[in-house]
Design a protein around this motif. Structure first.
Motif, PDB file in Angstrom:
ATOM      1  N   TYR A  32      16.539  34.366 -23.774  1.00 57.54           N
ATOM      2  CA  TYR A  32      15.184  34.196 -23.282  1.00 57.54           C
ATOM      3  C   TYR A  32      14.569  32.874 -23.722  1.00 57.54           C
ATOM      4  N   CYS A  33      13.869  32.266 -22.806  1.00 55.21           N
ATOM      5  CA  CYS A  33      12.953  31.172 -23.132  1.00 55.21           C
ATOM      6  C   CYS A  33      11.642  31.843 -23.556  1.00 55.21           C
ATOM      7  N   MET A  34      11.032  31.361 -24.630  1.00 51.88           N
ATOM      8  CA  MET A  34       9.861  32.016 -25.204  1.00 51.88           C
ATOM      9  C   MET A  34       8.667  31.068 -25.213  1.00 51.88           C
ATOM     10  N   ALA A  35       7.484  31.656 -25.211  1.00 55.61           N
ATOM     11  CA  ALA A  35       6.277  30.830 -25.240  1.00 55.61           C
ATOM     12  C   ALA A  35       5.129  31.579 -25.896  1.00 55.61           C
ATOM     13  N   TRP A  36       4.152  30.805 -26.309  1.00 53.82           N
ATOM     14  CA  TRP A  36       2.876  31.339 -26.791  1.00 53.82           C
ATOM     15  C   TRP A  36       1.781  30.942 -25.814  1.00 53.82           C
ATOM     16  N   PHE A  37       0.920  31.911 -25.542  1.00 55.27           N
ATOM     17  CA  PHE A  37      -0.275  31.693 -24.731  1.00 55.27           C
ATOM     18  C   PHE A  37      -1.483  32.142 -25.532  1.00 55.27           C
ATOM     19  N   ARG A  38      -2.668  31.753 -25.097  1.00 59.45           N
ATOM     20  CA  ARG A  38      -3.884  32.236 -25.740  1.00 59.45           C
ATOM     21  C   ARG A  38      -4.978  32.379 -24.706  1.00 59.45           C
ATOM     22  N   GLN A  39      -5.931  33.228 -25.053  1.00 58.21           N
ATOM     23  CA  GLN A  39      -7.071  33.436 -24.172  1.00 58.21           C
ATOM     24  C   GLN A  39      -8.327  33.627 -25.007  1.00 58.21           C
ATOM     25  N   ALA A  40      -9.274  32.746 -24.798  1.00 62.04           N
ATOM     26  CA  ALA A  40     -10.566  32.838 -25.471  1.00 62.04           C
ATOM     27  C   ALA A  40     -11.524  33.643 -24.600  1.00 62.04           C
ATOM     28  N   PRO A  41     -12.545  34.250 -25.193  1.00 65.68           N
ATOM     29  CA  PRO A  41     -13.499  35.040 -24.407  1.00 65.68           C
ATOM     30  C   PRO A  41     -14.131  34.224 -23.290  1.00 65.68           C
ATOM     31  N   GLY A  42     -14.101  34.764 -22.087  1.00 62.07           N
ATOM     32  CA  GLY A  42     -14.721  34.094 -20.958  1.00 62.07           C
ATOM     33  C   GLY A  42     -13.914  32.949 -20.376  1.00 62.07           C
ATOM     34  N   LYS A  43     -12.719  32.748 -20.890  1.00 60.77           N
ATOM     35  CA  LYS A  43     -11.883  31.643 -20.398  1.00 60.77           C
ATOM     36  C   LYS A  43     -10.566  32.167 -19.860  1.00 60.77           C
ATOM     37  N   ALA A  44      -9.938  31.352 -19.051  1.00 63.69           N
ATOM     38  CA  ALA A  44      -8.638  31.713 -18.504  1.00 63.69           C
ATOM     39  C   ALA A  44      -7.564  31.597 -19.578  1.00 63.69           C
ATOM     40  N   ARG A  45      -6.489  32.348 -19.411  1.00 64.49           N
ATOM     41  CA  ARG A  45      -5.359  32.243 -20.337  1.00 64.49           C
ATOM     42  C   ARG A  45      -4.729  30.858 -20.193  1.00 64.49           C
ATOM     43  N   GLU A  46      -4.340  30.292 -21.316  1.00 64.71           N
ATOM     44  CA  GLU A  46      -3.714  28.967 -21.282  1.00 64.71           C
ATOM     45  C   GLU A  46      -2.454  28.973 -22.134  1.00 64.71           C
ATOM     46  N   GLY A  47      -1.507  28.183 -21.713  1.00 62.04           N
ATOM     47  CA  GLY A  47      -0.274  28.048 -22.470  1.00 62.04           C
ATOM     48  C   GLY A  47      -0.464  27.135 -23.662  1.00 62.04           C
ATOM     49  N   VAL A  48       0.259  27.448 -24.729  1.00 60.20           N
ATOM     50  CA  VAL A  48       0.157  26.687 -25.968  1.00 60.20           C
ATOM     51  C   VAL A  48       1.444  25.909 -26.241  1.00 60.20           C
ATOM     52  N   ALA A  49       2.565  26.602 -26.168  1.00 60.98           N
ATOM     53  CA  ALA A  49       3.846  25.961 -26.486  1.00 60.98           C
ATOM     54  C   ALA A  49       4.979  26.819 -25.951  1.00 60.98           C
ATOM     55  N   LEU A  80       4.673  30.862 -34.584  1.00 58.19           N
ATOM     56  CA  LEU A  80       3.770  29.770 -34.243  1.00 58.19           C
ATOM     57  C   LEU A  80       3.023  29.394 -35.509  1.00 58.19           C
ATOM     58  N   GLN A  81       3.395  28.272 -36.102  1.00 56.51           N
ATOM     59  CA  GLN A  81       2.706  27.740 -37.262  1.00 56.51           C
ATOM     60  C   GLN A  81       1.519  26.930 -36.772  1.00 56.51           C
ATOM     61  N   MET A  82       0.332  27.297 -37.228  1.00 61.17           N
ATOM     62  CA  MET A  82      -0.889  26.645 -36.755  1.00 61.17           C
ATOM     63  C   MET A  82      -1.601  25.999 -37.941  1.00 61.17           C
ATOM     64  N   ASP A  83      -1.713  24.692 -37.921  1.00 61.11           N
ATOM     65  CA  ASP A  83      -2.380  23.935 -38.984  1.00 61.11           C
ATOM     66  C   ASP A  83      -3.612  23.228 -38.431  1.00 61.11           C
ATOM     67  N   SER A  84      -4.472  22.815 -39.331  1.00 58.99           N
ATOM     68  CA  SER A  84      -5.699  22.088 -38.953  1.00 58.99           C
ATOM     69  C   SER A  84      -6.457  22.828 -37.851  1.00 58.99           C
ATOM     70  N   LEU A  85      -6.628  24.102 -38.052  1.00 58.10           N
ATOM     71  CA  LEU A  85      -7.303  24.928 -37.041  1.00 58.10           C
ATOM     72  C   LEU A  85      -8.759  24.517 -36.888  1.00 58.10           C
ATOM     73  N   ASN A  86      -9.251  24.636 -35.667  1.00 56.26           N
ATOM     74  CA  ASN A  86     -10.651  24.349 -35.398  1.00 56.26           C
ATOM     75  C   ASN A  86     -11.212  25.424 -34.474  1.00 56.26           C
ATOM     76  N   ALA A  87     -12.504  25.335 -34.191  1.00 55.00           N
ATOM     77  CA  ALA A  87     -13.192  26.372 -33.422  1.00 55.00           C
ATOM     78  C   ALA A  87     -12.595  26.534 -32.025  1.00 55.00           C
ATOM     79  N   GLU A  88     -12.032  25.462 -31.501  1.00 53.39           N
ATOM     80  CA  GLU A  88     -11.427  25.528 -30.164  1.00 53.39           C
ATOM     81  C   GLU A  88     -10.185  26.409 -30.135  1.00 53.39           C
ATOM     82  N   ASP A  89      -9.661  26.747 -31.299  1.00 52.85           N
ATOM     83  CA  ASP A  89      -8.451  27.572 -31.375  1.00 52.85           C
ATOM     84  C   ASP A  89      -8.768  29.066 -31.436  1.00 52.85           C
ATOM     85  N   ASN A  90     -10.049  29.421 -31.477  1.00 54.16           N
ATOM     86  CA  ASN A  90     -10.442  30.826 -31.450  1.00 54.16           C
ATOM     87  C   ASN A  90      -9.935  31.476 -30.171  1.00 54.16           C
TER      88      ASN A  90
END
Length: 124
Positions: A32-49, A80-90
């Protein structure tokens, strides 16, 4: 069909780090090819990596240089290692599996299995 279960989400201050895990079962993760996605409240789902079966990785511009996707085939786990997190990553973060050698975080229609998600909250 492969089954996915995310963990590792939580609350962190801006500038902090989190590592998400996605436990994979039901099929050989090497297929399998694998990926991470995310979805913030009120926003469309977006791919991360994404990470392809040959180990190549790709990242959205918004996370490039801060996030690292990796996979441990022996442990059947995606990370998914996440560094330097900011509010946009919620967001709620989801892992997904595509039964091809190549996939892309830029689209989601080819992914056949999804986890239930894990919440990431970044406070300033």
């Amino acid at each position: 069909q492969v089954h996915l279960a995310e963990s590792g989400g939580g609350s962190v201050q801006a500038g902090g780090s989190l590592r998400l895990s996605c436990a994979i079962s039901g099929h050989d993760v090497n297929d399998y090819c694998m990926a991470w996605f995310r979805q913030a409240p009120g926003k469309a789902r977006e791919g991360v990596a994404d990470i392809r079966t040959d180990g190549r990785t790709n990242y959205a511009d918004s996370v490039k240089g801060r996030f690292t996707i990796s996979k441990d085939n022996a442990k059947m786990t995606l990370y998914l290692q996440m560094d330097s997190l900011n509010a946009e990553d919620n967001a709620m973060y989801y892992c997904a599996a595509d039964p091809h050698a190549v996939c892309s975080y830029t689209y989601d229609y080819s992914f056949v299995s999804w986890g239930r998600g894990t919440q990431v909250t970044v406070s300033s």
